[in-house]
Scaffold this motif. Structure first.
Motif, short mmCIF file in Angstrom:
data_model
loop_
_atom_site.label_atom_id
_atom_site.label_comp_id
_atom_site.label_asym_id
_atom_site.label_seq_id
_atom_site.Cartn_x
_atom_site.Cartn_y
_atom_site.Cartn_z
N ILE A 172 0.86 -1.20 0.00
CA ILE A 172 0.00 0.00 0.00
C ILE A 172 0.89 1.25 0.00
CG2 ILE A 172 -1.72 1.35 1.30
CD1 ILE A 172 -3.10 -1.24 2.04
N GLN A 173 2.07 1.15 0.59
CA GLN A 173 3.02 2.27 0.48
C GLN A 173 3.49 2.41 -0.98
OE1 GLN A 173 5.33 0.59 3.93
NE2 GLN A 173 5.65 2.77 4.35
N GLY A 174 3.68 1.29 -1.65
CA GLY A 174 4.02 1.32 -3.08
C GLY A 174 2.88 1.92 -3.89
N LEU A 175 1.67 1.54 -3.53
CA LEU A 175 0.47 2.08 -4.20
C LEU A 175 0.44 3.60 -4.03
CD1 LEU A 175 -2.36 1.54 -5.55
CD2 LEU A 175 -3.27 1.30 -3.24
N ALA A 176 0.78 4.07 -2.83
CA ALA A 176 0.79 5.51 -2.56
C ALA A 176 1.77 6.23 -3.48
CB ALA A 176 1.15 5.77 -1.10
N ALA A 180 1.70 1.09 -13.22
CA ALA A 180 1.43 -0.25 -12.68
C ALA A 180 2.16 -0.39 -11.35
CB ALA A 180 1.92 -1.32 -13.65
N THR A 181 1.54 -1.11 -10.42
CA THR A 181 2.22 -1.39 -9.16
C THR A 181 2.07 -2.88 -8.84
OG1 THR A 181 2.53 -0.68 -6.87
CG2 THR A 181 0.27 -0.72 -7.67
N SER A 182 3.14 -3.45 -8.30
CA SER A 182 3.16 -4.90 -8.12
C SER A 182 3.80 -5.28 -6.79
CB SER A 182 3.98 -5.55 -9.24
OG SER A 182 5.35 -5.20 -9.10
N ALA A 183 3.50 -6.48 -6.35
CA ALA A 183 4.16 -7.06 -5.18
C ALA A 183 3.98 -8.57 -5.26
CB ALA A 183 3.57 -6.53 -3.88
N PHE A 184 4.90 -9.29 -4.67
CA PHE A 184 4.76 -10.74 -4.69
C PHE A 184 5.39 -11.33 -3.43
CE2 PHE A 184 8.93 -12.73 -5.47
CZ PHE A 184 9.70 -11.60 -5.70
N SER A 185 5.05 -12.59 -3.18
CA SER A 185 5.69 -13.35 -2.10
C SER A 185 6.13 -14.68 -2.67
CB SER A 185 4.68 -13.58 -0.96
OG SER A 185 5.13 -14.65 -0.13
N LYS A 186 7.39 -15.03 -2.41
CA LYS A 186 7.91 -16.37 -2.70
C LYS A 186 8.51 -16.89 -1.41
CE LYS A 186 8.03 -18.44 -6.90
NZ LYS A 186 7.86 -19.90 -7.13
N VAL A 187 7.75 -16.70 -0.34
CA VAL A 187 8.27 -17.04 0.98
C VAL A 187 8.59 -18.53 1.09
CG1 VAL A 187 5.97 -17.33 1.99
CG2 VAL A 187 7.89 -16.71 3.46
N GLY A 244 -0.71 -5.87 1.53
CA GLY A 244 -1.51 -4.67 1.28
C GLY A 244 -2.29 -4.78 -0.01
N LEU A 245 -1.61 -5.23 -1.06
CA LEU A 245 -2.31 -5.33 -2.35
C LEU A 245 -3.36 -6.44 -2.34
CD1 LEU A 245 0.18 -4.60 -5.27
CD2 LEU A 245 -1.34 -3.05 -4.04
N GLN A 246 -3.15 -7.49 -1.53
CA GLN A 246 -4.20 -8.52 -1.41
C GLN A 246 -5.46 -7.89 -0.83
OE1 GLN A 246 -5.21 -10.23 1.89
NE2 GLN A 246 -6.92 -10.93 0.64
#
Lengths: 387, 171
Positions: A87-91, A106-113, A339-341
């Motif tokens: 959400i900080q990236g979205l901001a 475009a804004t993105s995020a991912f998890s490969k935990v 945040g993006l979820q």
């Protein structure tokens, strides 16, 4: 600065506990392709700028931001990475449009935990090396301390925290993207193994792999790209001191959430959030966090969240549905992509595309993300299907 | 402040001061492990290296043979069109004569310098190649555009890694 900004494309992939068949590049490519298709089939060459959110240590790659472009179609474009919740990236993306610098971002995020063998070690490395780490505690001890103080200060009960788990895991059963859905009871949660008392194992959300890409556009471009633009009405974020032993209002209160939300409410012109927000996706990394955050976000009074929860106010059928997606407890924990979820669920609900869990008549929603222990950073965003 | 504060009088700290505990430091070492999913494209690439072959992917939209292979073309953003085997020969695009190990320690007297190079592989699109070491060549004899060929590890020593190619040698 009065330019309105809308979300015009959503795409996601993964949402599985492991994703050994795909590299992170391939997983993000899938999410980006879906997102651009959702935005009227836009080609990434027409996108002005790209913002990712990531934490290098989670990925095991220093300067991971250099690995962002290919899978988003961002080669030779302006690209930046925010080391924070998405959400900080979205901001950051919103600001690029509001300043008139860019029109489509475009804004993105991912998890490969799942690629990280010992998440606990990375979390432990987030604590201060001189005066916290030598205690050699599992990092969730901080959650135990927070929970205990929150219950003590507000009179919230252990059962009420367990009710959050029951609710969110139940909600997740109606969400095909949620992997931790279950029908369990308060006794199941309380009777489960303890982690750092009063926190138990079932009070903690489970890890998830996944990628999310959103496309944002200025008002004039938004309507060209999607006939159901979802408007960003307000956004804000805040960070408390990192000192665990001297947080401004102590460990029982989420002051970062209060400050982030106040900024977002002011921007959205919201004065009575409890009346003006129809539904919310709120950080529930740990069960008690949902209640603590609801109070800090002024979606209810101080110390009231547990009681209102028991009355069913935050159920999918209640006055203020909270985490109808299942939240992190039901969907899974996506780290900086959390945040993006939450924003993704808001968009699906506000478009009327949430399937079995669709809420009726919703116009305004709030998403709030926290960066997890040991951080004191929160970010809030308010979305609406009305400009 | 009542107590007299001891000051160093401008004497610089020595390494000895730190090691003797005169200066407090807090030490901890990193203990975390990753196992990265290689995914469809790199999985196949490494599998074929183990077989002693170099495989690339093709983008028919951009007319590119892409190496290392990828599942999508980062330029036109379309899925790759298919797999193609390519040669294990190529030309030197750029190179360096490396007098330090990876940790910046200098190579010893008599030790040969490392020769990292970008090799444009025959059959891949212009400018596309792989990063490898050069071998069986004197550093001063290396030339831009020099033709080279892969020297593979014996089959039973290959593990499905980029080091299954030992180095490229001039031909």
């Amino acid at each position: 600065m009065s330019k309105r900004v809308a979300i015009v494309g959503i795409g996601y992939s993964g949402f599985r506990t492991t994703s050994a068949d795909l590299s992170y590049r391939e997983m993000i490519f899938e999410a980006a392709t879906k997102c651009y298709e959702d935005a009227g089939g836009i080609h990434p060459q027409s996108i002005d700028s790209f913002v990712a959110s990531a934490e290098d240590f989670m990925e095991g790659i220093s300067i991971a931001d250099e690995y962002v472009p290919d899978q988003l179609g961002a080669v030779l474009k302006p690209v930046q990475t925010i080391a924070g919740d998405s959400i900080q990236g979205l901001a950051s993306a919103v600001m690029q449009i509001k300043t008139g610098q860019q029109s489509i971002v475009a804004t993105s995020a991912f998890s490969k935990v799942s690629n990280l063998s010992h998440y606990e070690h990375v979390a432990a490395y987030a604590t201060d090396p001189a005066y916290i780490r030598p205690l050699n505690e599992h990092p969730y001890f901080i959650a135990g301390l927070e929970m205990n103080r929150y219950l003590y200060e507000t009179g919230t009960t252990r059962e009420q925290c367990a009710t959050v788990v029951v609710k969110n895991k139940y909600n997740a059963l109606a969400n095909p993207s949620a992997v931790y859905g279950a029908k369990i009871t308060i006794d199941d949660v309380i009777g489960g193994p303890l982690l750092s008392a009063p926190l138990g194992v079932l009070d903690v959300s489970g890890h998830l792999d996944g990628a999310i890409v959103l496309l944002l556009a200025s008002e004039d471009k938004a309507r060209e790209l999607n006939d159901k633009p979802i408007w960003i009405k307000g956004i804000g974020w805040a960070t408390d001191t990192p000192n665990l032993d001297s947080r401004i209002e102590g460990l029982g209160t989420a002051v970062y959430a209060k400050l982030a939300a106040e900024k977002a409410y002011a921007m959205a012109g919201i004065t009575t959030p409890g009346n003006e927000i129809d539904f919310a996706e709120v950080d529930d990394t740990f069960s008690y966090k949902e209640l603590q955050h609801l109070e800090a976000l002024r979606l209810c009074g101080p110390g009231e969240a547990g009681k209102l929860l028991e009355l069913g106010c935050f159920a999918a059928t209640g006055d203020l549905p909270v985490n109808v997606s299942g939240g992190s407890l039901g969907v899974g924990y996506l780290h900086e992509a959390n945040g993006l979820q939450r924003v993704l669920e808001l968009v699906l609900q506000l478009r009327g595309e949430a399937g079995k869990r669709q809420l009726s008549g919703v116009e305004t929603g709030l998403a709030f993300a926290w960066r997890g222990v040991p951080t004191a950073t929160g970010a809030a965003v308010i979305l609406s299907n009305r400009p | 402040m009542q107590e007299k504060v001891h000051v160093s009088g401008g004497t610089a700290l020595s390494e000895q001061d730190v090691h003797s505990g005169e200066i407090f430091m807090t030490e901890d070492s990193l203990d975390c492990a990753f196992a990265w999913d290689t995914g469809v494209a790199i999985n196949r690439y490494l599998t074929e290296l183990k077989n002693g072959r170099i495989i690339a992917t093709e983008c028919r939209h951009c007319n590119r043979i892409m190496l290392p292979p990828r599942l999508f073309c980062e330029l036109c953003f379309k899925p790759s069109s298919g797999w193609v085997y390519i040669n294990d020969t190529g030309v030197v695009n750029t190179f360096s004569i490396c007098h330090v190990h990876w940790d910046a320690s200098r190579i010893k007297e008599g030790e040969k310098p490392y020769l990292p190079a970008v090799i444009e592989i025959d059959g891949a699109s212009a400018g596309m190649g792989i990063m490898q070491l050069l071998g069986e060549v004197e550093p001063e004899k290396i030339k831009f555009g020099m033709k080279v060929k892969a020297v593979w590890k014996p089959e039973n020593e290959r593990t499905g890694s980029i080091t299954d190619i030992k180095y490229f040698k001039p031909i």
